[in-house]
Motif scaffolding. Sequence first.
Motif, mmCIF file in Angstrom:
data_model
loop_
_atom_site.group_PDB
_atom_site.id
_atom_site.type_symbol
_atom_site.label_atom_id
_atom_site.label_comp_id
_atom_site.label_asym_id
_atom_site.label_seq_id
_atom_site.Cartn_x
_atom_site.Cartn_y
_atom_site.Cartn_z
ATOM 1 N N LEU A 187 73.022 4.709 -23.127
ATOM 2 C CA LEU A 187 71.848 5.490 -22.754
ATOM 3 C C LEU A 187 71.290 6.227 -23.965
ATOM 4 O O LEU A 187 72.032 6.697 -24.828
ATOM 5 N N TYR A 188 69.978 6.318 -23.985
ATOM 6 C CA TYR A 188 69.271 7.028 -25.046
ATOM 7 C C TYR A 188 68.429 8.114 -24.407
ATOM 8 O O TYR A 188 67.764 7.879 -23.394
ATOM 9 N N ALA A 189 68.449 9.299 -24.999
ATOM 10 C CA ALA A 189 67.696 10.433 -24.462
ATOM 11 C C ALA A 189 66.478 10.689 -25.329
ATOM 12 O O ALA A 189 66.521 10.543 -26.552
ATOM 13 N N VAL A 190 65.384 11.054 -24.686
ATOM 14 C CA VAL A 190 64.177 11.489 -25.384
ATOM 15 C C VAL A 190 63.806 12.861 -24.835
ATOM 16 O O VAL A 190 63.847 13.091 -23.633
ATOM 17 N N ASP A 191 63.503 13.769 -25.745
ATOM 18 C CA ASP A 191 63.057 15.103 -25.362
ATOM 19 C C ASP A 191 61.539 15.098 -25.374
ATOM 20 O O ASP A 191 60.922 14.707 -26.363
#
Length: 126
Positions: A86-90
């Motif tokens: 999983l990759y998070a973006v703010d």
Amino acid sequence: MVATVVTVLVLLAALVVLRAVMLVRSRGSVPCRLRVGSAAWRSGVARYADGELHWIPLLGIRLRPRHAIARRGLVVSARREIGDGLYAVDCGGSTQDVSLAMSADALTGFLAWLESAPPSAYLDVA
């Protein structure tokens, strides 16, 4: 009386699970986790609709999106890997500060959706 209550609870649980399966399998939807501020991650489904990203909780009774994130004015300030693929973006800007976590393929689609905005939209992608 107890049997009736148990039966009703089992039916409600089955409806919630069926709804979750239908949300994940519906066309144009991707599994996505959402975090508002510093709260805990919540699992759900993201769906693109009319210049907005609608986030619907995976478990719940409501059929309407809990969050609608407008593409116009959306700023992606950071990207990072959080594990388990999983990759998070703010994200910030005209909406409240939220973080979205999704698979690499879903992230590519999300960034492509942001970049394909009309020329009049203000975009800032990190």
